[in-house]
Design an enzyme around this catalytic site. Structure first.
Site, PDB file in Angstrom:
ATOM      1  N   GLU A 293     -32.987  20.498 144.021  1.00 22.03           N
ATOM      2  CA  GLU A 293     -32.798  21.298 145.128  1.00 22.03           C
ATOM      3  C   GLU A 293     -32.140  22.541 144.742  1.00 22.03           C
ATOM      4  O   GLU A 293     -31.024  22.505 143.996  1.00 22.03           O
ATOM      5  CB  GLU A 293     -31.660  20.684 146.169  1.00 22.03           C
ATOM      6  CG  GLU A 293     -31.567  21.479 147.462  1.00 22.03           C
ATOM      7  CD  GLU A 293     -30.372  21.987 147.448  1.00 22.03           C
ATOM      8  OE1 GLU A 293     -30.273  23.572 147.724  1.00 22.03           O
ATOM      9  OE2 GLU A 293     -29.196  21.363 147.646  1.00 22.03           O
ATOM     10  N   CYS A 327     -25.409  26.027 149.718  1.00 20.65           N
ATOM     11  CA  CYS A 327     -27.004  26.403 149.665  1.00 20.65           C
ATOM     12  C   CYS A 327     -27.677  26.526 150.930  1.00 20.65           C
ATOM     13  O   CYS A 327     -28.480  27.284 151.119  1.00 20.65           O
ATOM     14  CB  CYS A 327     -27.747  25.133 148.931  1.00 20.65           C
ATOM     15  SG  CYS A 327     -27.103  24.369 147.480  1.00 20.65           S
TER      16      CYS A 327
END
Length: 543
Positions: A293, A327
């Site tokens: 990720e 994020c």
């Protein structure tokens, strides 16, 4: 030996404590903060059954008080990475052979330790080492990681329970083997829960791990290792080393027993890792699992039917909680012309009430960014925006690193929808607004989709359901986690599995069965009870 088909405790999301003035949890956390600040610790690497120290001591300081020393970690070198691999491989057979329910018990115990006796300690370590306020630490280091552990145990049992059909006289079954070799967990600074989940999710499925955390998360990683050891994780199953990325990569990605990588970090680093693995593919026993990720340029898309106050609150929280170092943090917003003045007024009013300072003062909503490198990078974006004729700073814009790495929450207004800060990941408390003609909703959806290489999170605001449905369809590939009338942050394990595609990663959804499936290699077994004794089939008979 007793046997059975065991049901694990049904997972539920860990309740979030509120740390209100006078509450028990607030007093316990304040005491843990005071205790941690009052001492300097020496943090070893954990390799096999050894706690390893070196002569290279690296100081650890709170980002909001960089002159204060919390302790030192022991930086290693390539030899320590090699030792960690050896320890992981030595532990592999016994760990993989351990009955699954005993592996489950270890990680369920870890969850209970974090929910109870270690809760204040892990939250305090995250607040001090990563400059998170009490609430952000609670939802991360305590609740989310507890959820990962409990729900992953449930997902593990569901994976093992998936079995094929069997024809008459045959028994078909599938076993889920751990990967051949070791798994490398490369973890970020911004979430203690991610730092814990990346090694444990793979370990839960019978793998052994070499774990390299970000240097700026080592202070809380040390507490996680204490929890793992108390929970009963055997020596060598999770090995924790502190080396530079290139040093680790040079050893690991050239090793024949490299079985997979579980990564969260920057897109550039992940792409380099992928390239390196590809170049070395002939060296490995199996094709390594690559799970990552990475970055995001997360958006808030607003329709003209939206409520301006709801949009403003989503910006204030989505862009500035934990200083935008998520994020998933909102870093670009598309506001229709009919709502902009109201949204602007509400956002400016919110930011005027933000308090910024150290995490130990619970009244501070905003704290410091993680380190000087990050501070300087964010400051550069702000300075360039100030110098641009296409950009107006409508809130914030100041920064100071004399005491800590403090950057004011900053709102930029741009005339250019492709301006740098609408496209590039900043990873700090900066959001850029583009105001579009309220009648150009559909073309703005196309603009949004085409602006960034990332596709992690995003949201649509609107009370017109046709508009909401249109955005949901048109932005199908723009975000792996999509929110309707909410900020694009705050995914909860068991509710919103997390991950994105395009430049944001492999979308293997942390907090779901999908992720755990990546750490096993299935073997199908067919057993025939009465084997044939004649090769001839009936069709061979003569008429």
């Amino acid at each position: 030996m007793a046997t059975g088909f065991f049901n694990v405790p049904t997972p539920t999301n860990e309740p979030v404590l509120d740390y209100a003035p006078g509450s028990r949890e607030r007093k316990e956390l304040q005491a843990a903060l005071a205790e941690a600040r009052a001492q300097q610790i020496d943090v070893p690497m954990y390799i096999g059954d050894q706690e390893v120290t070196t002569s290279n001591k690296v100081a650890m300081s709170p980002p909001h008080d960089h002159q204060h020393i919390l302790g030192h970690f022991n930086e290693g070198d390539a030899s320590h990475v090699e030792s960690a691999i050896d320890a992981a491989m030595a532990a592999k057979s016994a760990w993989a052979d351990l009955s699954w329910e005993h592996r489950a018990s270890i990680f369920l115990k870890a969850a209970e330790l974090l929910a109870g006796p270690y809760r204040a300690k892990i939250n305090a370590a995250t607040m001090l080492g990563q400059s998170k306020n009490a609430y952000q630490a609670e939802i991360d280091a305590a609740c989310e990681f507890i959820d990962f552990l409990r729900f992953n145990v449930q997902y593990m049992t569901e994976i093992y329970a998936q079995q094929p059909n069997s024809s008459k006289g045959i028994w078909n079954r599938v076993e889920q083997r751990p990967l051949e070799g070791f798994v490398f967990a490369l973890t970020p600074f911004n979430f203690t829960a991610i730092a814990g989940n990346l090694p444990t999710s793979a370990a839960m499925m019978g793998n052994t791990i070499v774990w390299k955390p970000s240097n700026t998360q080592i202070y809380s990683a040390n507490v996680l290792m204490q929890v793992f050891k108390e929970a009963g994780v055997p020596d060598g199953v999770i090995n924790l080393v502190y080396v530079s990325g290139p040093v680790a990569g040079d050893v690991i990605f050239n090793h024949k027993d490299f079985g997979g990588i579980h990564f969260t970090g920057s897109t550039g680093v992940f792409q380099h890792i992928w390239k390196t693995i590809g170049e070395n593919i002939y060296k490995y026993r199996s094709y390594p699992r690559i799970v990552g990720e990475t970055g995001g340029k997360d958006f808030i898309m607003v329709h003209r039917s939206s409520d301006a106050k709801e949009v403003a609150t989503a910006i204030s929280r989505g862009a500035f909680e934990y200083q935008g170092q998520k994020c998933s943090a909102a870093s670009r917003a598309y506001i229709p012309s009919n709502l902009w003045e109201d949204v602007k007024t509400y956002v400016q009013a919110d930011l005027a009430t933000f308090k910024m300072g150290p995490t130990e003062d619970f009244t501070n909503f905003v704290n410091a960014v993680i380190d000087e490198k990050s501070f300087d990078n964010i400051a550069r974006y702000i300075d360039n925006a100030k110098a641009s004729s296409d950009v107006e700073v409508i809130a914030g814009g100041n920064y100071d690193k004399s005491k800590g790495y403090f950057v004011e929450p900053t709102v930029l207004l741009t005339k250019d929808p492709k301006y740098t800060t609408m496209c590039e990941e900043i990873f700090g408390p900066v959001i850029t607004i583009y105001v579009y003609d309220e009648n150009e909703f559909e073309s703005t959806l196309a603009l949004l989709d085409d602006t960034s290489p990332y596709a992690l999170t995003g949201s649509i605001f609107g009370r017109d359901r046709y508009a909401v449905e249109l955005a949901t369809k048109r932005l199908e590939q723009s975000a792996g986690n999509f929110y309707i009338n909410d900020k694009p942050t705050g995914a909860v394990v068991g509710q919103q599995p997390f991950g994105g595609a395009r430049g944001s990663g492999t979308n293997d959804k942390a907090g779901s069965m999908i992720n755990l499936l990546r750490w096993v290699s299935p073997r199908t077994i067919k057993e025939t009870f009465v084997p044939p004794t004649d090769y001839r089939y009936p069709f061979l008979g003569e008429d």
